[in-house]
Motif scaffolding. Structure first.
Motif, short mmCIF file in Angstrom:
data_model
loop_
_atom_site.label_atom_id
_atom_site.label_comp_id
_atom_site.label_asym_id
_atom_site.label_seq_id
_atom_site.Cartn_x
_atom_site.Cartn_y
_atom_site.Cartn_z
N LEU A 1 0.81 -1.21 0.00
CA LEU A 1 0.00 0.00 0.00
C LEU A 1 0.85 1.27 0.00
O LEU A 1 0.42 2.31 -0.45
CB LEU A 1 -0.92 0.01 1.22
CG LEU A 1 -2.06 -1.00 1.20
CD1 LEU A 1 -2.83 -0.94 2.50
CD2 LEU A 1 -2.99 -0.74 0.04
N ARG A 2 2.08 1.18 0.52
CA ARG A 2 2.95 2.35 0.56
C ARG A 2 3.37 2.79 -0.84
O ARG A 2 3.70 3.94 -1.07
CB ARG A 2 4.19 2.06 1.40
CG ARG A 2 3.88 1.95 2.85
CD ARG A 2 5.12 1.71 3.65
NE ARG A 2 4.79 1.56 5.05
CZ ARG A 2 5.67 1.42 6.00
NH1 ARG A 2 6.95 1.39 5.70
NH2 ARG A 2 5.29 1.29 7.24
N ARG A 3 3.39 1.85 -1.76
CA ARG A 3 3.82 2.17 -3.12
C ARG A 3 2.66 2.64 -4.02
O ARG A 3 2.88 2.93 -5.18
CB ARG A 3 4.46 0.94 -3.77
CG ARG A 3 5.76 0.54 -3.12
CD ARG A 3 6.40 -0.58 -3.88
NE ARG A 3 7.48 -1.15 -3.09
CZ ARG A 3 7.87 -2.40 -3.14
NH1 ARG A 3 7.27 -3.23 -3.96
NH2 ARG A 3 8.85 -2.82 -2.41
N MET A 4 1.46 2.71 -3.45
CA MET A 4 0.31 3.15 -4.26
C MET A 4 0.49 4.61 -4.64
O MET A 4 0.94 5.42 -3.83
CB MET A 4 -1.00 2.98 -3.48
CG MET A 4 -1.41 1.55 -3.43
SD MET A 4 -3.11 1.16 -3.26
CE MET A 4 -4.06 2.08 -4.30
N PRO A 5 0.17 4.95 -5.87
CA PRO A 5 0.31 6.35 -6.27
C PRO A 5 -0.62 7.24 -5.45
O PRO A 5 -1.72 6.84 -5.07
CB PRO A 5 -0.10 6.36 -7.75
CG PRO A 5 -0.48 4.97 -8.11
CD PRO A 5 -0.27 4.09 -6.94
N LYS A 6 -0.16 8.47 -5.19
CA LYS A 6 -0.93 9.39 -4.34
C LYS A 6 -2.23 9.82 -5.03
O LYS A 6 -3.19 10.20 -4.38
CB LYS A 6 -0.10 10.64 -4.02
CG LYS A 6 1.14 10.34 -3.24
CD LYS A 6 0.80 9.92 -1.84
CE LYS A 6 2.08 9.63 -1.07
NZ LYS A 6 1.82 9.12 0.26
N SER A 7 -2.27 9.78 -6.35
CA SER A 7 -3.45 10.25 -7.06
C SER A 7 -4.63 9.28 -6.96
O SER A 7 -5.77 9.67 -7.17
CB SER A 7 -3.12 10.48 -8.54
OG SER A 7 -2.74 9.26 -9.14
N THR A 8 -4.35 8.04 -6.63
CA THR A 8 -5.43 7.06 -6.53
C THR A 8 -6.18 7.21 -5.22
O THR A 8 -5.73 7.88 -4.30
CB THR A 8 -4.90 5.62 -6.65
OG1 THR A 8 -3.97 5.41 -5.60
CG2 THR A 8 -4.26 5.37 -7.99
N VAL A 9 -7.33 6.58 -5.14
CA VAL A 9 -8.16 6.66 -3.95
C VAL A 9 -7.53 5.87 -2.82
O VAL A 9 -6.94 4.82 -3.02
CB VAL A 9 -9.57 6.11 -4.26
CG1 VAL A 9 -10.45 6.12 -3.04
CG2 VAL A 9 -10.21 6.90 -5.38
#
Length: 142
Positions: free
Chosen positions: A89-97
């Motif tokens: 989850l830390r690598r999820m892009p900031k733009s996503t929900v």
């Protein structure tokens, strides 16, 4: 000349009376047809009410009852494709929900949590007395 106007008015009244009589005759001849149409319409309404009475318990059984006063807004979720999903989850892009917010909205839509709208906090007005006069008013958030 004097009698022309009263004679014409009398003729117009007679013509209007004839038209009314003709119209009433036509309606009297159509009484059977009109009554059939009314009976058919009443029968259709009765069938509709019976069908509605049969459907109502099924609809109420399947209907989801709201927990709170506020209706939820059904927004289409932003979805990542399988090759775009990161392993953590830390690598999820900031733009996503945010997945936590996504899960929270899902619980609200399934009526497991009451839908609430956060209240906006208003700042308080602070008066400052200096030398017996109001010197300044500051807008302060507490």
């Amino acid at each position: 000349d004097r009698n022309k106007l009263p004679r014409r008015k009398e003729r117009e009244r007679q013509d209007a009376a004839k038209k009314d009589a003709k119209f009433q005759d036509k309606q009297l001849k159509r009484v059977g047809e009109i009554s059939k149409g009314v009976k058919k319409e009443l029968r259709l309404r009765e069938e509709e009410t019976l069908a509605r009475a049969v459907r109502k318990p099924v609809l109420e059984k399947n209907r989801i009852k709201r927990l709170g006063k506020i209706k939820g807004v059904n927004e289409l979720p932003e979805v990542l494709l399988p090759d775009e999903i990161p392993t953590s989850l830390r690598r999820m892009p900031k733009s996503t929900v945010n997945p936590v917010k996504d899960r929270f909205k899902s619980l609200q839509q399934r009526n497991l949590i009451e839908i609430r709208v956060p209240k906006k906090k208003e700042g308080k007005t602070l008066s400052v007395n200096k030398r017996a006069k109001i010197f300044a008013r500051a807008f302060v958030d507490f």
